[in-house]
Write an enzyme that holds these catalytic residues in place. Structure first.
Site, PDB file in Angstrom:
ATOM      1  CG  ASP A  39      -1.700   1.223   1.410  1.00  0.00           C
ATOM      2  OD1 ASP A  39      -2.335   1.661   0.436  1.00  0.00           O
ATOM      3  OD2 ASP A  39      -1.680   1.786   2.526  1.00  0.00           O
ATOM      4  CG  ASP A  41      -1.856   7.558   0.576  1.00  0.00           C
ATOM      5  OD1 ASP A  41      -0.829   8.111   0.146  1.00  0.00           O
ATOM      6  OD2 ASP A  41      -2.959   7.634   0.003  1.00  0.00           O
ATOM      7  CG  ASP A  50      -5.743  11.357  -2.220  1.00  0.00           C
ATOM      8  OD1 ASP A  50      -4.990  11.496  -3.204  1.00  0.00           O
ATOM      9  OD2 ASP A  50      -6.561  10.427  -2.113  1.00  0.00           O
ATOM     10  CG  ASP A 135      -8.565   4.141  -3.312  1.00  0.00           C
ATOM     11  OD1 ASP A 135      -8.694   4.318  -4.542  1.00  0.00           O
ATOM     12  OD2 ASP A 135      -9.535   4.178  -2.532  1.00  0.00           O
ATOM     13  CG  ASP A 231      -2.431   2.401   6.434  1.00  0.00           C
ATOM     14  OD1 ASP A 231      -3.094   3.307   6.977  1.00  0.00           O
ATOM     15  OD2 ASP A 231      -2.297   2.340   5.203  1.00  0.00           O
TER      16      ASP A 231
END
Length: 332
Positions: A39, A41, A50, A135, A231
């Protein structure tokens, strides 16, 4: 072969064709192939990319108002990817971001732990494949990895799309779009649109990490071991579907809380109904927990959890992540 032999003279015995000798040997087995899925972030970086961009790294005067407004629209059903794209476009139009270069410079200041940087270099040196499944979006991830000199350490990036376009006023803008297509209607009996290819019918419609990882694994070489660094809540799906051998879970964040949550009987039945494996007890690659504790000296970072059928290892800092990933890689 007999058709190429010379004719047998009269009174002579027929010539027996030679046979291929059987050689009793085996080629040496290749080294185990490992894949590390990350992942982005709060996993590879120590922030949300973001939020960092939208708040201008915390320097935007109305940052709290902007984030609250976006969160409310998201709760009302708007997709987060479109909200981020709209907000970034507004920053360009208002000149809060001068141009694409200014956005890259802003992203380059996002924190990434030295231990995480060292881990990526180490994995690259060991010929371990690393992919990012996130994402966020391609522009943010590419820019940040390049700023830390580790883009070459990541083989593939699976994330939401992004492209630079020219505005009506003649300025470059960043447009962000979902990776997956929007479904026509909810498919899980609720009002929320979820990813059509999500086996658990839980993930936001623009990206299901388990579906994307399953497609990736089926189109590549066979990996002996698959590790996962994450996370968040959307990192639960690939762990729950049995795609991962060992998960490195960031402590005290959403994924950690999900793994240790005490579920009600109703929730447990619901999870089982959608095919999520639920097991009890402590899980390690070793055959039993006592062997792990005896060998490793009460490794407290191995989680006792019951929601996913894989080992779960806790970490908090980049240094811890580096040490624990390398330790798992070197286990025979």
């Amino acid at each position: 072969m007999s058709s190429f032999l010379p004719p047998t003279p009269p009174g002579a015995s027929p010539v027996t064709p030679p046979t291929r000798p059987v050689i009793g040997y085996r080629l040496p087995s290749p080294l185990p192939r490992a894949l590390v899925v990350c992942d982005f972030d709060y996993s590879l970086i120590d922030a949300d990319s973001d939020e960092w961009a939208i708040t201008l790294g915390g320097t935007r005067p109305d940052a709290e108002v902007a984030m609250t407004r976006m969160a409310q629209r998201h709760r009302d059903g708007e997709n987060w990817v479109y909200l981020v794209s709209e907000e970034i476009a507004g920053l360009f139009e208002s000149k809060a971001l001068a141009d694409i270069t200014a956005l890259r410079e802003l992203l380059a200041m996002i924190p990434m732990h030295r231990g995480t940087v060292a881990l990526l270099h180490d994995l690259h040196a060991r010929n371990v494949d690393v992919i990012v499944v996130s994402d966020a979006n391609a522009f943010f991830i590419e820019s940040i990895l390049e700023s830390y000199g580790v883009r070459h350490c990541v083989r593939d990036i699976i994330t939401n799309q992004s492209r630079i376009v020219r505005s009506v006023s003649g300025h470059d803008l960043l447009k962000i779009a979902p990776l997956q297509a929007k479904p026509s209607a909810p498919s899980n009996g609720s009002k929320k649109l979820v990813a059509a290819n999500c086996p658990r019918q839980r993930c936001n419609w623009n990206l299901c990490k388990s579906a994307q990882l399953a497609a990736y694994l089926s189109s590549r070489i066979q990996y002996d071991r698959v590790f996962y660094v994450g996370d968040g809540y959307n990192d639960l799906c690939p762990l729950a579907l049995g795609l991962v051998d060992c998960a490195f879970v960031r402590a005290d964040r959403r994924l950690h809380r999900e793994l240790v949550a005490v579920e009600s009987v109703e929730n447990l039945v619901a999870e089982l109904a959608v095919g999520m494996p639920v097991r009890q007890g402590r899980f390690n690659r070793m055959e039993n927990a006592d062997a792990v504790e005896g060998e490793c000296g009460q490794e407290s970072w191995y989680m006792t959890q019951s929601r996913v059928p894989c080992a779960a290892v806790l970490w908090a800092t980049g240094d811890e992540l580096q040490a624990r990933v390398v330790r798992e890689l070197e286990r025979v």
